[in-house]
Design a protein around this motif. Structure first.
Motif, mmCIF file in Angstrom:
data_model
loop_
_atom_site.group_PDB
_atom_site.id
_atom_site.type_symbol
_atom_site.label_atom_id
_atom_site.label_comp_id
_atom_site.label_asym_id
_atom_site.label_seq_id
_atom_site.Cartn_x
_atom_site.Cartn_y
_atom_site.Cartn_z
ATOM 1 N N CYS A 249 0.865 -1.179 0.000
ATOM 2 C CA CYS A 249 0.000 0.000 0.000
ATOM 3 C C CYS A 249 0.903 1.230 0.000
ATOM 4 O O CYS A 249 2.121 1.116 -0.083
ATOM 5 C CB CYS A 249 -0.927 0.000 1.211
ATOM 6 S SG CYS A 249 -0.060 0.229 2.782
ATOM 7 N N HIS A 251 2.065 2.962 2.232
ATOM 8 C CA HIS A 251 3.083 3.025 3.284
ATOM 9 C C HIS A 251 4.304 2.166 2.986
ATOM 10 O O HIS A 251 5.322 2.274 3.670
ATOM 11 C CB HIS A 251 2.479 2.642 4.640
ATOM 12 C CG HIS A 251 1.378 3.572 5.049
ATOM 13 N ND1 HIS A 251 1.608 4.901 5.308
ATOM 14 C CD2 HIS A 251 0.043 3.376 5.182
ATOM 15 C CE1 HIS A 251 0.462 5.495 5.598
ATOM 16 N NE2 HIS A 251 -0.509 4.586 5.526
ATOM 17 N N HIS A 256 0.136 -6.259 1.622
ATOM 18 C CA HIS A 256 -1.138 -6.797 2.106
ATOM 19 C C HIS A 256 -1.496 -8.030 1.284
ATOM 20 O O HIS A 256 -1.588 -7.943 0.062
ATOM 21 C CB HIS A 256 -2.256 -5.771 1.936
ATOM 22 C CG HIS A 256 -2.142 -4.624 2.896
ATOM 23 N ND1 HIS A 256 -2.498 -4.748 4.213
ATOM 24 C CD2 HIS A 256 -1.723 -3.355 2.736
ATOM 25 C CE1 HIS A 256 -2.302 -3.578 4.824
ATOM 26 N NE2 HIS A 256 -1.820 -2.730 3.955
ATOM 27 N N CYS A 311 -2.198 -2.150 9.742
ATOM 28 C CA CYS A 311 -1.474 -1.131 8.966
ATOM 29 C C CYS A 311 -2.184 0.209 9.104
ATOM 30 O O CYS A 311 -3.403 0.256 9.254
ATOM 31 C CB CYS A 311 -1.442 -1.564 7.508
ATOM 32 S SG CYS A 311 -0.556 -0.439 6.424
ATOM 33 N N CYS A 313 -2.950 2.205 6.901
ATOM 34 C CA CYS A 313 -3.861 2.522 5.795
ATOM 35 C C CYS A 313 -5.292 2.096 6.106
ATOM 36 O O CYS A 313 -6.209 2.454 5.378
ATOM 37 C CB CYS A 313 -3.389 1.849 4.516
ATOM 38 S SG CYS A 313 -3.611 0.065 4.522
HETATM 39 ZN ZN ZN Z 1 -1.448 -0.703 4.393
#
Ligand code: ZN
Ligand code: AMP
Length: 430
Positions: A249, A251, A256, A311, A313
């Motif tokens: 993602c 970050h 994932h 996470c 996100c």
């Molecule tokens: Zn993430």
């Protein structure tokens, strides 16, 4: 940004209930339609209804590459042959390929997961996608192709290689993102440099999805600098649809893995026992939605670890750390276990080192690392070069515990790779 916010942020309880339901369905289907699994279940005295919780996953048999080959071509099909929609094979190097079948639903799910993965990194319908993976039997290109089309991107099915044409296409059609192997990424960066293309000035390129073979953070940085892009690690394997299994993602801290479609275990490759959370081991995956060819506890041989923490996100699907290699990539040199990635990490961290290398094993048990210098890596002073050579050999020794010979080559002298690179040549007489 989310492609399917609801699925990507399911709370863990709901996600696990969904996993259990899908696992039970999968097990019932393979017990009914795949003799290979039916026989395995009989050997284990297992009935599909015995599976009551996710913890029962451990009672199921493993599936290995050898099983895939032994059941080639159609032995693992769970649907009638005429209900299949697409055939892919895995890029295994020797012998019979592994045949992987997709139903219509499988083709659609694979595209869906790629769409999720691209959008997770900020791709929108306005983006232009130049796909530099190999089109053909390999899943790498077609699966991402359909994923990007699903988002609504313009897709340019360039395939790998022919860098002049890649450049022309990138320029003329304002390509904003690409998908390629790290080896080709490193080569393309060199190509742009040689042709005086400053990608930040001359191209619209923003992002690159890099995967299909192991690479290091140092290589990521080399590609990012050389191509002026943000590199996202992308992981997949044909046995699990191909690309779109696990991506990074925004970050960029772990990938994932889409747990509503795959169950993950990390095991000790020797004992096949689970490792503690966060510890490295072999990734084992069970398909939860594949219709044509479900696989239970497939031993990927890829070595990685899980990041159990949530996470930032907001996605609840757990992350995998970078794949550090395959259990079968390990080299044994003078009794020492070495992964090629350890060597790559040291090489690519050096400014004076270029973008291509290979490892040669020969003689009784000798290792030579052949590595290209960067354009600015040689200042004309041979003493400087010799000093750098012995420093580099020393750094490698500190990492891999044996001291290889280091041989420098001019930029562009090693064979280029468009797909997956062969970096290790073992010519030992043992
Ligand atoms: Zn993430
Ligand atoms: P294939 O089934 O031919 O697409 O090959 C899949 C294999 O490629 C995986 O099992 C991994 O060994 C390797 N692979 C794919 N993506 C990555 C990645 N991002 N990092 C490391 N290895 C990868």
């Amino acid at each position: 940004m989310f492609w399917d916010q609801q699925c990507e942020t399911l709370d863990r309880d709901t996600l696990e209930r969904l996993q259990l339901h899908r696992l039970q369905e999968t097990v019932r289907r393979v017990a009914a339609h795949v003799p290979f699994y039916r026989e395995k279940f009989a050997e284990l005295g297992l009935q599909p209804d015995d599976l009551r919780s996710l913890a029962d996953l451990r009672r199921l048999p493993f599936t290995t590459t050898a099983d895939l080959r032994a059941n080639y071509p159609t032995g693992l099909l769970a649907v009638p042959y005429d209900a299949t929609l697409r055939l892919h094979t895995s890029s295994g190097t020797t012998g019979k390929p592994k045949a992987l079948f997709f139903s219509r639903q499988d083709v659609d799910n694979a595209a869906e997961l790629c769409a999720r993965s691209f959008v997770m990194a900020g791709i929108t319908p306005k983006d232009v996608f130049q796909n530099m993976m190999t089109y053909g039997m390999f899943t790498g290109a077609l699966v991402t192709h359909y994923g990007a089309e699903k988002i609504g991107c313009l897709v340019i099915p360039a395939g790998p290689g022919n860098s002049e044409r890649q450049l022309l296409l990138m320029r003329d059609f304002r390509t904003t993102f690409i998908h390629l192997t790290p080896s080709y990424g490193l080569y393309l960066a060199t190509f742009l440099e040689k042709h005086n293309v400053d990608p930040r000035r001359d191209l619209a390129l923003r992002k690159a999805f890099v995967g299909a073979e192991p690479y290091t953070e140092e290589t990521r940085r080399k590609i990012e600098e050389g191509m002026g892009v943000d590199v996202y690690n992308s992981y997949g394997l044909s046995e699990m649809n191909g690309p779109g299994v696990a991506f990074e993602c925004e970050h960029k801290h772990g990938m994932h893995l889409w747990e509503d479609h795959f169950l993950i275990e990390i095991i000790d490759p020797q004992t096949a026992e689970p490792v503690a959370d966060g510890q490295p081991g072999e990734l084992v995956m069970t398909t939860l939605t594949r219709e044509a060819m479900p696989l239970l506890r497939y031993r990927t041989r890829d070595i990685t670890s899980l990041i159990p923490e949530p996470c930032r996100c907001g996605r609840t699907h757990r992350r995998l750390n970078r794949i550090t290699g395959r259990s079968d990539d390990m080299l044994i040199v003078r009794g020492v276990n070495i992964f090629p990635q350890q060597i790559e990490r040291i090489l690519m961290a050096e400014m004076r080192v270029g973008r291509n290398y290979l490892i040669l094993l020969n003689g009784l048990d000798e290792m030579t690392v052949k590595v290209e210098l960067a354009e600015a890596g040689f200042d004309g002073q041979v003493e400087h070069l010799m000093k750098f050579q012995s420093q580099l050999a020393e750094k490698l020794r500190a990492e891999i515990l044996i001291k290889p010979k280091v041989q420098f080559l001019p930029p562009g002298s090693l064979p280029i790779t468009e797909g997956k690179a062969q970096r290790v040549f073992d010519e030992r007489k043992m």
